[in-house]
Design an enzyme around this catalytic site. Structure first.
Site, PDB file in Angstrom:
ATOM      1  N   GLY A 161     -54.237  67.276  30.653  1.00  0.00           N
ATOM      2  CA  GLY A 161     -55.453  66.500  30.882  1.00  0.00           C
ATOM      3  C   GLY A 161     -56.652  67.391  31.120  1.00  0.00           C
ATOM      4  O   GLY A 161     -56.680  68.534  30.660  1.00  0.00           O
ATOM      5  N   GLU A 187     -51.749  71.722  31.534  1.00  0.00           N
ATOM      6  CA  GLU A 187     -52.496  72.182  30.358  1.00  0.00           C
ATOM      7  C   GLU A 187     -53.844  71.502  30.471  1.00  0.00           C
ATOM      8  O   GLU A 187     -53.923  70.273  30.374  1.00  0.00           O
ATOM      9  CB  GLU A 187     -51.719  71.806  29.097  1.00  0.00           C
ATOM     10  CG  GLU A 187     -52.282  72.424  27.852  1.00  0.00           C
ATOM     11  CD  GLU A 187     -52.930  71.398  26.980  1.00  0.00           C
ATOM     12  OE1 GLU A 187     -54.157  71.212  27.118  1.00  0.00           O
ATOM     13  OE2 GLU A 187     -52.226  70.775  26.167  1.00  0.00           O
ATOM     14  N   CYS A 218     -56.812  68.984  22.349  1.00  0.00           N
ATOM     15  CA  CYS A 218     -57.050  70.110  23.246  1.00  0.00           C
ATOM     16  C   CYS A 218     -57.230  71.386  22.442  1.00  0.00           C
ATOM     17  O   CYS A 218     -57.692  72.386  22.979  1.00  0.00           O
ATOM     18  CB  CYS A 218     -55.921  70.256  24.261  1.00  0.00           C
ATOM     19  SG  CYS A 218     -54.321  69.834  23.614  1.00  0.00           S
TER      20      CYS A 218
END
Lengths: 486, 486
Positions: free
Chosen positions: B207, B231, B268
């Site tokens: 997140g 992460e 991400c």
């Protein structure tokens, strides 16, 4: 001889860490074989200086000569073991997955290996002036990993730290290791600053729970947190079953007394609590403790902490003092305490607490099945020991209890003495350590100072040699998922 | 369809974690082959329910069908990959060092393997409702390791989380996995409580940096700290050398636009900043961005965060807005910004910050040797990408820069798309992750949920089968230091 070293100033610390950071990529780029050569050179230099180092260690740590020589041997053995680890190369965990259109998910060519973290700060331990200090296990494994090391000297042996540093620096220089790869700093405040310094990438620590937790808290509250590998504290419970006591009671209690008082009880693996059946004859054990000579503790701070701890345990309403150790000119004689299982469970936070030094607690239990209740009261441990018989009804459950709370489970032996070998774990859940996934002793201790990097679709000449086709550095590699081969 | 699930109460959370803790030793004791069978049953159940799950994911995450089906396929592939890992068994890192009087330090028989940590709390990610959520990579690797899993559902896809949980629980039950091994909880406060709950042994999280850091801070400030595998965030810089731009400029910028806007920029691994030489023709890139359709963002919270982020970047005095994305009925169209290298270095804390969604920053540089200055301004990254030519003078230094700050270094490709394979690293120094020694994607992700235990001098029948002589479970083992063999 134990003149305190002057504290490292903030400016000096900055300079040390800047040199370490500048040296980091150069050290990382050295072929593993050259780092291996350097570690062996350090080992040779320390062995060669034994007659200089040992008397200093004896004077500063108050250990007998044999202990100091043995510990130095362990230290240089350890350095050479990591040299072997480097030459084998499996520690890199190299993996190659060639591109594969049939893999099931998109798969380009990906190749992975472990790379060093960067500068590591190592806090020397009071009780192992060689093996867990300046050139000890943390230093050896971090240098092997390719990380520069800044050692915070333990104030209990400043002169040994200084002499060791001189030898390490000279040996590394002769091995053409880049300047700045190794340095020593002194002082409480320098240690704190080193943990929070932006160039520090990891910390290795062996010491007390309060001291270690304070530094851990600093490491994890940095703007960019770093791993803190702390080995803090453990009471190392020993369970003696009824069957074992019946078969070998005298021998077991004799071994217990030896292990609990070895090195004046100043081992992180000292058996601090032993469970024996009610009715066991403790007479010989009491006599043994009463007959043991006093031994000096490492330093005034350890002695003060021990005095507080042993006073608290002795004065605790739940304990009975079987032998009250005393402080004299020669140091402390050992203390033996007793309590019952119910009392232990009721006061576990008071009684299952490490008392670093020559004191240990016997817990008598009524029904051996109730030993399993101890599991719920134990925090993380470095070791759990079981004395049992092979067909012992309690053995499987006690070994399982041990594996659930400790990093090492010992059968019919004693926790003091940690073999330096591949399969060793000197670790365990908190507060035994702050990082239970790792060990600080044995060849896998190197993994603490490495992280994986994956190269995706990188052409052959631009790959690290360890990942190129043809395997020019002969590194064991897992290719396409198959077990590593050279 | 996206009815919010009611928050899990503290009492319910206690019950969930108590069931998980009770199931932990039972799950750990299952042979790896049975855990493998259970993971495959979960994968089969999810694949079989694709026509139910995919429409729910589409409705809750606003992704097109192909993306949802692809992600579900990735998820079940991942579960089956961990089943393969279990069946091979090398993940146990089993080692046997027989007693050896000639070893150099005292060496009894010591045997080591990895054991599961215990209950793991997994926080589902907003942007991967399947692959990084309820039955995603953290769950698959933790279950494979033998750890019970408690998933904190992401509020963006509560119904998918509920349906997935039903399927997982049923498949595990049919595989005779102990009850309590898997559960779902809902609500912000339940998530916080789960991280601090005394029975929780590790946390997996994917997140944002602020959310992840807040939970990390909770995990490390517990009385007994636990590992937090978060992460968090990355800008995934892409360096395009002069030679690459000259040789393939149009193709590279085309690939960049595709990667930066894939999934509305909600990866991400989105390339958030790309470095191109001054004078590069950005006309086609601008036209490309202008022509791209708007796409909905995952949920209102993501949309609000993106709006704030893109406003700040657009209004920053150091940036020039090449294409200003707009919010309409169909969602957001992509934003393209530009700055110069000096401005970037001067304002790196503002500009090298992840803006989750469809926005990306082009940095024009004058002299490509100055790209190396960017290394000092970058925080830890999931990826660094280099577009270059094989004889490119800049390639070695840029790849080295990448390896020094990132978990994955990509050549002439794009960071979006993370192969699920052995050699993958989806990780990196903080804030890319909170634990750079590990990866959350690929087979080695299992290592996060394991710790070593060493058995010393334990008789054969009392050893775990994986460590017994004769190797009854056919586990690859390192014996006496030699490379693992079956």
């Amino acid at each position: 001889m134990t003149t305190a070293a002057p504290d490292t100033t903030p400016e000096e610390l900055d300079a040390v860490l800047e040199r370490a950071a500048a040296a980091a990529p150069l050290l990382a780029a050295l072929p593993a074989s050259e780092r291996a050569r350097a570690l062996r050179a350090v080992a040779d230099a320390l062995d060669g200086a034994a007659d200089t180092l040992v008397p200093v260690a004896m004077a500063e740590a108050h250990y007998p000569e044999a202990r100091c020589r043995g510990e130095l041997g362990r230290t240089t053995f350890q350095l050479r073991l990591f040299a072997d680890v480097l030459e084998e190369g499996e520690y890199l965990e190299a993996m190659i997955d060639p591109a594969d259109p049939d893999w099931g998910t998109p798969r380009p060519d990906v190749r992975r290996l472990l790379v060093p973290l960067g500068p590591v700060v190592v806090f020397g331990a009071s009780n192992f002036p060689f093996a867990f200090s300046t050139a000890g296990g943390d230093t050896a494994s971090a240098l092997a990993a390719g990380c520069p090391v800044v050692v915070k000297a333990h104030p209990g042996h400043p002169e040994l730290a200084r002499l060791t540093t001189e030898l390490v620096v000279a040996a590394l220089a002769e091995s053409e290791v880049p300047e700045g790869v190794f340095a020593l700093v002194n002082g409480f405040e320098a240690g704190r600053r080193a943990v929070t310094h932006p160039l520090t990438r990891a910390v290795g620590f062996t010491g007390s729970i309060p001291g270690g937790r304070a530094l851990y808290d600093l490491a994890v509250s940095r703007p960019e947190p770093i791993p803190f590998y702390g080995e803090l504290g453990s009471v190392n419970p020993v369970f003696v079953t009824r069957a074992a006591m019946a078969a070998r009671g005298a021998e077991i209690l004799d071994g217990y007394a030896g292990s609990a008082t070895l090195g004046a009880g100043q081992f992180c693996t000292k058996p601090g609590v032993v469970f024996v059946p009610e009715g066991a004859d403790l007479g010989a054990l009491v006599a043994d403790f009463e007959g043991r000579a006093a031994a000096p503790l490492l330093n005034d701070r350890v002695a003060e902490g021990f005095a507080r701890g042993v006073d608290a345990l002795s004065a605790h309403p739940a304990t009975e003092v079987l032998v009250r150790g005393r402080e004299g000119a020669e140091g402390w004689s050992p203390t033996l305490l007793r309590t019952g299982l119910d009392s232990l469970l009721e006061h576990s936070e008071d009684l299952l607490t490490e008392c670093f030094g020559p004191a240990t607690l016997v817990v008598t239990y009524p029904d051996e099945r109730r030993l399993l209740e101890v599991g719920g009261a134990l925090h993380g441990q470095l070791t759990v020991t079981v004395h049992g018989e092979e067909d012992d009804p309690m053995a499987p459950a006690l070994l399982a209890l041990g594996a659930s709370v400790a990093g090492r489970v010992i059968w019919n032996g004693w926790p003091t003495g940690v073999a330096v070998t591949h399969a060793m774990t000197h670790g365990g859940p908190y507060p035994a350590t702050t990082a239970s996934a790792h060990t600080s002793v044995g060849s896998t201790a190197i993994r603490r100072f490495l992280r994986p990097v994956t190269y995706q679709s990188v052409p052959q000449p631009l790959l690290p040699p360890e990942l190129r086709d043809g395997n020019p550095r002969s590194v064991p590699r897992r290719v396409n998922g198959a077990l590593p081969t050279e």
